[in-house]
Write a protein that holds these residues in place. Sequence first.
Motif, PDB file in Angstrom:
ATOM      1  N   ILE A   7       0.848  -1.199   0.000  1.00  0.00           N
ATOM      2  CA  ILE A   7       0.000   0.000   0.000  1.00  0.00           C
ATOM      3  C   ILE A   7       0.882   1.247   0.000  1.00  0.00           C
ATOM      4  N   HIS A   8       0.583   2.192  -0.882  1.00  0.00           N
ATOM      5  CA  HIS A   8       1.340   3.432  -0.919  1.00  0.00           C
ATOM      6  C   HIS A   8       0.934   4.334   0.250  1.00  0.00           C
ATOM      7  N   LEU A   9       1.936   4.867   0.972  1.00  0.00           N
ATOM      8  CA  LEU A   9       1.658   5.719   2.130  1.00  0.00           C
ATOM      9  C   LEU A   9       0.904   6.984   1.729  1.00  0.00           C
ATOM     10  N   ASN A  10       1.238   7.562   0.575  1.00  0.00           N
ATOM     11  CA  ASN A  10       0.528   8.773   0.141  1.00  0.00           C
ATOM     12  C   ASN A  10      -0.959   8.499  -0.067  1.00  0.00           C
ATOM     13  N   GLY A  11      -1.270   7.291  -0.534  1.00  0.00           N
ATOM     14  CA  GLY A  11      -2.674   6.940  -0.695  1.00  0.00           C
ATOM     15  C   GLY A  11      -3.395   6.846   0.634  1.00  0.00           C
ATOM     16  N   LEU A  12      -2.747   6.248   1.628  1.00  0.00           N
ATOM     17  CA  LEU A  12      -3.348   6.174   2.957  1.00  0.00           C
ATOM     18  C   LEU A  12      -3.533   7.565   3.555  1.00  0.00           C
ATOM     19  N   ARG A  13      -2.573   8.448   3.309  1.00  0.00           N
ATOM     20  CA  ARG A  13      -2.709   9.838   3.793  1.00  0.00           C
ATOM     21  C   ARG A  13      -3.904  10.516   3.149  1.00  0.00           C
ATOM     22  N   ALA A  14      -4.081  10.289   1.849  1.00  0.00           N
ATOM     23  CA  ALA A  14      -5.221  10.894   1.152  1.00  0.00           C
ATOM     24  C   ALA A  14      -6.539  10.355   1.689  1.00  0.00           C
ATOM     25  N   VAL A  15      -6.608   9.052   1.920  1.00  0.00           N
ATOM     26  CA  VAL A  15      -7.823   8.439   2.468  1.00  0.00           C
ATOM     27  C   VAL A  15      -8.140   9.004   3.846  1.00  0.00           C
ATOM     28  N   LEU A  31      -3.055  18.601   2.287  1.00  0.00           N
ATOM     29  CA  LEU A  31      -1.937  17.833   1.741  1.00  0.00           C
ATOM     30  C   LEU A  31      -1.118  18.614   0.721  1.00  0.00           C
ATOM     31  N   GLY A  32      -1.632  19.769   0.290  1.00  0.00           N
ATOM     32  CA  GLY A  32      -0.891  20.584  -0.663  1.00  0.00           C
ATOM     33  C   GLY A  32      -0.920  20.044  -2.081  1.00  0.00           C
ATOM     34  N   VAL A  33      -2.011  19.376  -2.455  1.00  0.00           N
ATOM     35  CA  VAL A  33      -2.165  18.848  -3.810  1.00  0.00           C
ATOM     36  C   VAL A  33      -3.544  19.257  -4.323  1.00  0.00           C
ATOM     37  N   THR A  34      -3.891  18.786  -5.529  1.00  0.00           N
ATOM     38  CA  THR A  34      -5.201  19.092  -6.086  1.00  0.00           C
ATOM     39  C   THR A  34      -6.236  18.078  -5.612  1.00  0.00           C
ATOM     40  N   ALA A  35      -7.508  18.470  -5.705  1.00  0.00           N
ATOM     41  CA  ALA A  35      -8.589  17.542  -5.343  1.00  0.00           C
ATOM     42  C   ALA A  35      -8.577  16.324  -6.254  1.00  0.00           C
ATOM     43  N   GLY A  36      -8.218  16.517  -7.534  1.00  0.00           N
ATOM     44  CA  GLY A  36      -8.130  15.399  -8.455  1.00  0.00           C
ATOM     45  C   GLY A  36      -7.069  14.396  -8.048  1.00  0.00           C
ATOM     46  N   ALA A  37      -5.947  14.916  -7.557  1.00  0.00           N
ATOM     47  CA  ALA A  37      -4.872  14.021  -7.105  1.00  0.00           C
ATOM     48  C   ALA A  37      -5.317  13.210  -5.903  1.00  0.00           C
ATOM     49  N   VAL A  38      -6.053  13.840  -4.986  1.00  0.00           N
ATOM     50  CA  VAL A  38      -6.564  13.114  -3.818  1.00  0.00           C
ATOM     51  C   VAL A  38      -7.516  12.009  -4.262  1.00  0.00           C
ATOM     52  N   SER A  39      -8.403  12.332  -5.197  1.00  0.00           N
ATOM     53  CA  SER A  39      -9.360  11.346  -5.689  1.00  0.00           C
ATOM     54  C   SER A  39      -8.644  10.152  -6.324  1.00  0.00           C
ATOM     55  N   GLN A  40      -7.595  10.430  -7.112  1.00  0.00           N
ATOM     56  CA  GLN A  40      -6.842   9.348  -7.734  1.00  0.00           C
ATOM     57  C   GLN A  40      -6.148   8.472  -6.694  1.00  0.00           C
ATOM     58  N   GLN A  41      -5.584   9.106  -5.670  1.00  0.00           N
ATOM     59  CA  GLN A  41      -4.902   8.344  -4.615  1.00  0.00           C
ATOM     60  C   GLN A  41      -5.882   7.444  -3.874  1.00  0.00           C
ATOM     61  N   ILE A  42      -7.094   7.942  -3.627  1.00  0.00           N
ATOM     62  CA  ILE A  42      -8.106   7.129  -2.936  1.00  0.00           C
ATOM     63  C   ILE A  42      -8.490   5.932  -3.792  1.00  0.00           C
ATOM     64  N   THR A  43      -8.687   6.173  -5.079  1.00  0.00           N
ATOM     65  CA  THR A  43      -9.059   5.079  -5.986  1.00  0.00           C
ATOM     66  C   THR A  43      -7.963   4.007  -6.034  1.00  0.00           C
ATOM     67  N   ALA A  72     -11.195   5.049  11.231  1.00  0.00           N
ATOM     68  CA  ALA A  72     -10.962   5.288  12.655  1.00  0.00           C
ATOM     69  C   ALA A  72      -9.579   4.783  13.059  1.00  0.00           C
ATOM     70  N   ARG A  73      -9.234   3.585  12.605  1.00  0.00           N
ATOM     71  CA  ARG A  73      -7.925   3.028  12.938  1.00  0.00           C
ATOM     72  C   ARG A  73      -6.812   3.788  12.218  1.00  0.00           C
ATOM     73  N   LEU A  74      -7.087   4.203  10.990  1.00  0.00           N
ATOM     74  CA  LEU A  74      -6.081   4.934  10.218  1.00  0.00           C
ATOM     75  C   LEU A  74      -5.784   6.287  10.863  1.00  0.00           C
ATOM     76  N   SER A  75      -6.837   6.988  11.314  1.00  0.00           N
ATOM     77  CA  SER A  75      -6.630   8.287  11.963  1.00  0.00           C
ATOM     78  C   SER A  75      -5.814   8.140  13.235  1.00  0.00           C
ATOM     79  N   ASN A  76      -6.102   7.102  14.013  1.00  0.00           N
ATOM     80  CA  ASN A  76      -5.320   6.859  15.229  1.00  0.00           C
ATOM     81  C   ASN A  76      -3.854   6.609  14.895  1.00  0.00           C
ATOM     82  N   ALA A  77      -3.635   5.822  13.828  1.00  0.00           N
ATOM     83  CA  ALA A  77      -2.260   5.499  13.438  1.00  0.00           C
ATOM     84  C   ALA A  77      -1.501   6.745  12.991  1.00  0.00           C
ATOM     85  N   PHE A  78      -2.138   7.595  12.174  1.00  0.00           N
ATOM     86  CA  PHE A  78      -1.469   8.812  11.725  1.00  0.00           C
ATOM     87  C   PHE A  78      -1.280   9.792  12.884  1.00  0.00           C
ATOM     88  N   GLY A  79      -2.208   9.768  13.832  1.00  0.00           N
ATOM     89  CA  GLY A  79      -2.018  10.595  15.020  1.00  0.00           C
ATOM     90  C   GLY A  79      -0.776  10.193  15.792  1.00  0.00           C
TER      91      GLY A  79
END
Length: 307
Positions: A7-15, A31-43, A72-79
Amino acid sequence: MRELNAIHLNGLRAVEAAGRLGSLASAAEELGVTAGAVSQQITKTEAQLGRTLFERTARGLVATDFGRLFLARLSNAFGELADAVASARRRDESVLTISVAPVFAARWLVYRLNRFAERHPDIRLRIDATTTLVNLDTSDVDVGIRVGSGDWPGVHAELLLEQEIFPVCSPSMATDLLVPADILKLSAVIDGHSMFTWEAWFKEAGLSGSEMTVRHTFNEASLALDAAIAGQGVMLAWQTLAGYAVTEGSLVAPFGIRAKTGFGHYFVCSRSRRESKAAVAFKRWVRDEVEEGMRLLNAKVASYLGN
């Protein structure tokens, strides 16, 4: 840990950002990117996980049942990651760095620091008195106090006190001020960098369209306040600027009329870093002090008007 390699870390950050903030636009801003980039990372992340995290609706992204648990678990982990990075950057956990405007530091904070030390002897404050809007994600500032409308990009803002303005002058100058219109007989000392004008108070006092005679103009509110204390004119001040001087009797607020400016004092902090216990303690103490300061100011003004 091997599962993370797929799993790409940038994708998890976007999610995580999209789930926490509720929109692609907000996540993109953080995140300092475009909304389109976030959407692509989530996909891409959904494809790597083999699970759908969000339903795409007309109202935007809505987390699936699995997505809510995952987020919920992802937010805790990034925290936890954010705390780890912050701990590496901070040299001394007992030192809390506060960013405030110089006028707030000089006219409100310094009078009260002994009381903070008494309540929290284990916390040392480092005061960064500046009008520069520091980057709270990359600097060592833990908490800021700013005056404005509260919509600064990239920060979490909490209202502390709505700003209200009112005239103040020396006790000797206030002698003949019986009704609001009497203030037009006095000269004004002006803060040249003020975000409001006398018209804001005139409207509240029924004097809309009136003008003050200006005696002196200063590029710093604290200097204008000193001029008012010295009897050089009347100033249009606000609670945290003039409250202490009014309470101590070196200034008088001759009328019980205050006008809202549309601005307020706000706590600001980073959206990406968890608040430390010291930061939470400082904010709670400031709120207590503001409440007590307003109580004393209101009592002093009421006492003056009752004489």
